[in-house]
Design a protein around this motif. Sequence first.
Motif, short mmCIF file in Angstrom:
data_model
loop_
_atom_site.label_atom_id
_atom_site.label_comp_id
_atom_site.label_asym_id
_atom_site.label_seq_id
_atom_site.Cartn_x
_atom_site.Cartn_y
_atom_site.Cartn_z
N TYR A 321 0.85 -1.19 0.00
CA TYR A 321 0.00 0.00 0.00
C TYR A 321 0.89 1.24 0.00
O TYR A 321 1.86 1.32 0.77
N ILE A 332 -4.99 3.34 7.73
CA ILE A 332 -4.60 2.33 6.75
C ILE A 332 -5.12 0.96 7.16
O ILE A 332 -5.68 0.21 6.36
N ASN A 336 -8.33 -1.30 5.31
CA ASN A 336 -7.99 -2.60 4.73
C ASN A 336 -8.42 -3.77 5.61
O ASN A 336 -7.90 -4.89 5.48
N GLU A 362 5.84 3.03 1.33
CA GLU A 362 5.15 1.76 1.06
C GLU A 362 4.96 0.96 2.34
O GLU A 362 5.89 0.84 3.14
#
Length: 582
Positions: A321, A332, A336, A362
Amino acid sequence: MYGVPKFRENIFMKYKKEVLLSVGAVVSIASLVRFMPSPEFAESQPIDNEIDNRVVIEEVKPIIGYKVIINGTEVGLIEDESSIGDLVQKAYDSLVAEIGYDPEVSVEPALIPAHDGELTLDSSEIIESLKNEFKLAAGTIKTKAFVMRIGDDFTVTLASEDDIKDVLCRAQEKIVNTDAYFEVDFDENEHSSMIKTPKLLMLDPSSLETSLSTSSSESGEDSLSAEESVSEEALALNAEALPQAQEIEAEVKEEVSDEQVQEEEVDEDEAKVEEEPGTLMEIEFAEDIAVVEAFVEPSDIVDVATAVEMITKENEEEKIYTVENGDSPWLIASQNDMSLDDLYKMNPDLKDNEKYMQVGDEVVIMVPEPELKVETKVEIVYTEPIYRETVYVDDPDTYVGSSSVIDNGSDGVMEVTAVVTQLNGEEIDREITGKERVVEPANKVVSKGSKPFPVKGATGSYIYPVSGFVITSPYGYRRGSFHHGVDLALASGNPIVAADGGTVVFAGWKSSIYGYAVEIDHGDGVLTRYAHCSKVSVSVGQAVSKGEEIAKVGSTGRSSGPHVHFEIRFDGVAANPIDYLD
């Protein structure tokens, strides 16, 4: 008696004949033993027997063939030992023809010479026995089936090609929400007829339509028409709306009469649009799929329902991601469907360095995905608003800071054509192929006051409502909100007096923000407000003079300590009280 001695004959000489015969017999026997064959051939070789000092040679029996022995059991006779290879090969070929594949096993029968008995030249029994031995060596006999590989490492085995087609059709129906009808066909591999590639075919592409959930409209409840996308109430706010709204939350919820007009700022990326059902243009499997004909253990074959469940079940897959503006570890993880602890476990350095997380970094995440992935392309047509602009007109008859809507106007409508790419029903790309303005926007017209505040109030002067005070919060912005008055702090119970003469228009509990308050109308649109009182000394309609006591200092409502919150307003618009107090 005493003459010449009598001759004594030597014993060897005496028995010379017998000795010679004995030595000859020993030599003969030794020779026979030296050249005597092994026991199994003894019957066919001459045998010396000492019979009356003569050697008799018996007739030797010839080898008439070879016994074929498998696992200690005689299964037949062959005439020539070299023929066993042909029989073994015939037995193996017969087994391969029967089961359909090469089991890759071997059998080595034993051969023993045979000297008597009838020679069996019929080899069928020997071949059948060898074939059965090969079966035993092969173990469980495999069956022909079809192995489907999806991606790099997932495989599932089904009994027939029709089962493969059925599984793929059912699976895509579960993954992709569409009313279209499909069939599965195979493309043969150019290098091997045993390998085939499945593909999805639409039965009637020209008449198929599919409903599309997009990133801008996730459900029917979220879809709004162009006329409904922006409410009139939202567009009725003036330039004072933001600070006034903040002040209402912090201090005065009720006072919004002059803050109902403001140009609405709308993030076009967040705008709700209405999308019509689209036309399905293309559908295909997103990953490499190969079907191979093979012989497998019967226990490896699964039924259609099981295979569909296997390839549509969502499994956790590791993905990368990329951090975007406004992201945090918690956000985040939440977006998810992960716990924060799981996110930290997958990114050990993130917890200690989350304060230094930058856009573009990342992060490893786990995303649930099925084994089968179907990609679709759908052409859709939808509308989006063309936002109206706001035009301001000065009004010299109203004070600065006030405003009113003359014409609310309306948003226009843009018709957009796009091709949307979806992966398993989720939008991954959108290409705009056309735009057309179908309704032009009409500007919103707002009147803004340009009349300056008077130098002095209605009676010419105002006095401080208390004495011996400390200013703890002036007029203006504070802590992200706007303070419409001035806070004069002193001990509770001190008298609060009228800043100028006038008529009491409010006296009592104002709100949870103001607490007890008094409002006095001084004429010509001028009003003063006194809040957070501990006691109110006047009543509505009562005429009061400048300096007359109207209440007591307190800390009611939302207050951090005893003080009086004092405001002065001209036609409802708050001004800085310090500019008008003597």
